[in-house]
Structure formats: C-alpha cells, structure tokens
Design an enzyme around this catalytic site. Structure first.
Site, PDB file in Angstrom:
ATOM      1  CB  ALA A  93     -11.336   2.120  -0.324  1.00 56.79           C
ATOM      2  CG  HIS A 141      -9.457   0.618  -7.942  1.00 54.18           C
ATOM      3  ND1 HIS A 141     -10.645   0.972  -8.531  1.00 54.18           N
ATOM      4  CD2 HIS A 141      -9.611  -0.657  -7.524  1.00 54.18           C
ATOM      5  CE1 HIS A 141     -11.489  -0.053  -8.467  1.00 54.18           C
ATOM      6  NE2 HIS A 141     -10.882  -1.050  -7.861  1.00 54.18           N
ATOM      7  NE  ARG A 142      -2.703   3.706  -4.098  1.00 51.70           N
ATOM      8  CZ  ARG A 142      -3.150   2.931  -3.108  1.00 51.70           C
ATOM      9  NH1 ARG A 142      -4.307   3.178  -2.530  1.00 51.70           N
ATOM     10  NH2 ARG A 142      -2.430   1.910  -2.687  1.00 51.70           N
TER      11      ARG A 142
END
EC number: 2.7.1.156
Length: 185
Positions: A34, A50-51
């Site tokens: 992304a 997500h991180r």
C-alpha cells in the site's frame, strides 16, 4: 513454500497470514504494497492498524510496484547470508491497484515476471489476496479490469502455491486439503 491466503474484506485474511508468519519462527519480512496518501485519513488509519499488529522484530518494506524485484533481492540476500526468512506480501490487490493503469501487454509482462520469480524462489512466501469476484460485475471498465486481473493473478498463484487458504467469517479453510487443483490454463 508458497502460500496464498485469500478472502473477502475484513474476513481476517491478513491476521491469518500474520499468524502463519509467526508460527514459522523465521525472520519475517513484511512487504506492504500500500501507498500512503496524505489526503486520506481513513486509508492511513487502515494502514496503521496493520502496522500496530506487526511484531516489532519484523522487517517491513514498502513495495508498491517492484514486487518481483524485491523478492529476487531478498532471495539473493538470504542465500548469500545463509538466512532463513519468511516473506509476507500484503496484499496482491493493493499491488495490482498500483499498476492498474498499465496497458494489458505491460501488465502481462509484470505478472509473468512475478510468477516466474516465485516459481524459482527458495523463500517461504505468503501472499494475501482479496476475493473480488463474488459480487456483481462492476458497471465501469476499470472496476472490471481490476476484478478480472486480480482473479486471474490469484488463480495463477494458487496453481503454483503449496497451500491455499480461504478466510471467511473469521475462519481459515485449507483449500489444498479439501479441494482439487484445476488443470493449468
């Protein structure tokens, strides 16, 4: 070992792929496909989730375009340094979206380069891919192109993969155990 994890939006496919990576007990290299957009806080919030889930010892590389190239470089690096790495690519749909405006013949070259690379790769790689073909046919050409390209790419990687999982409703189903591969196209 090549693994494909596919499923619908918010099905848990990324979490399942991350769990597979953790279970490997190898050095995990997370390839985030992304791109960040300063004018899209909702998208940035998704990326942040997500991180936040990733363990701090995972190496993250942001690779919006050159996926085959980075996999090749990782394989060379791991071979030269006698390392065992587990590569997690999240996701093929986002990577494809970054290349969507490429003409069909250029897209075919890019796709073929990736497929050849992973067929000859000695790394453990898990690809996350979105299932986009279960809904209606998009009313606009770019939507149909995205859906068709991603469906085709997922099928081709699924044909190469050692294991294919479908994640839906928070459950992962090993399609390689209960299904049968279609003959190659």
């Amino acid at each position: 070992m090549i693994t494909l994890v596919t499923g619908a939006t918010r099905s848990g496919k990324s979490e399942w792929a991350e769990l597979l990576a953790m279970r490997s007990q190898k050095n995990v290299i997370y390839i985030a496909t992304a791109s960040r957009y300063a004018d899209d806080p909702e998208w940035d919030a998704r990326l942040q989730k997500h991180r936040d889930r990733r363990p701090s010892d995972w190496q993250t590389q942001e690779v919006p375009i050159d996926l085959a190239k980075i996999i090749s470089e990782l394989e060379d690096h791991n071979h030269q340094n006698n390392l065992e790495a587990y590569v997690l690519v999240d996701s093929l749909g986002t990577w494809l979206a970054n290349l969507l405006e490429q003409p069909e013949e250029i897209w075919q070259q890019i796709e073929q380069e990736l497929l050849i690379m992973i067929q000859h790769c000695h790394l453990d790689i898990t690809f996350v891919s979105e299932e986009v073909g279960w809904g209606i046919v998009p009313a606009y050409a770019l939507g149909r192109q995205f859906r068709d390209r991603l469906g085709s790419l997922s099928r081709k990687i699924g044909a190469i993969a050692d294991v294919v999982y479908l994640v839906t409703g928070g459950h992962a189903v090993n399609l390689s155990q209960i299904g049968e591969k279609l003959p190659p196209k």
